[in-house]
Scaffold this active site. Structure first.
Site: not given
Length: 163
Positions: A11, A87, A95
């Site tokens: 998150c 989230c 990422c």
């Protein structure tokens, strides 16, 4: 069945949802799963309501800390089998490249740390988030992973994220 699966919960702040998910998986997974957590922009501290909830549930959380997801993209880090965003912000962020091509899925959970109001209202939000995470983790840990291919696992994980 001797295999331990590594699961990274992500998150943005790594202060509440991902910390709770890590502790829940380590408890529910009973050695078959090893949970980790991290954030794209870690707050640097674990939310006290998350720690209170884990203590109340007698869930071990020693060493829990808010940390960057970069720790798990580095050489020498545990290789992840699964990466689950909890989230919506983290799900939409770019990422790191994860070694080993782990299976990824999104399990959006409302942020209890964003709730304003009394301490009891905040505790209620943390209990709700933890209940959602627990239900999803129980479903996840019951999957016959050894019998499913990566695409089937991804599909099942995405389905679980909608429950």
């Amino acid at each position: 069945m001797d295999r331990t699966y590594n699961v990274l919960f992500l998150c943005t702040g790594n202060s509440a949802r991902s910390i709770m998910a890590e502790a829940l998986l380590n408890h529910i997974g009973r050695g078959r799963f090893r949970g980790y957590s991290a954030g794209s922009f870690p707050t640097g501290k674990v939310n006290p309501f998350a720690l209170e909830l884990l203590d109340a549930g007698k869930l071990p959380h020693e060493g829990a800390r808010s940390k960057s997801w970069d720790e798990y993209a580095r050489r020498g880090a545990p290789q992840m089998d699964f990466i689950l965003t909890v989230c919506d912000n983290a799900a939409g962020e770019v990422c790191p490249v994860w070694p080993g091509k782990p299976v990824t899925a999104h399990w959006g959970v409302p942020d209890p740390a964003a709730v304003e109001g009394s301490d009891e209202e905040k505790r209620k939000a943390f209990r709700s988030a933890a209940a959602t995470l627990r239900r999803r983790i129980e479903l996840f840990t019951s999957l016959p992973l050894e019998k499913l291919d990566a695409m089937a696992v991804k599909s099942r994980l995405q389905d679980i994220g909608r429950k």
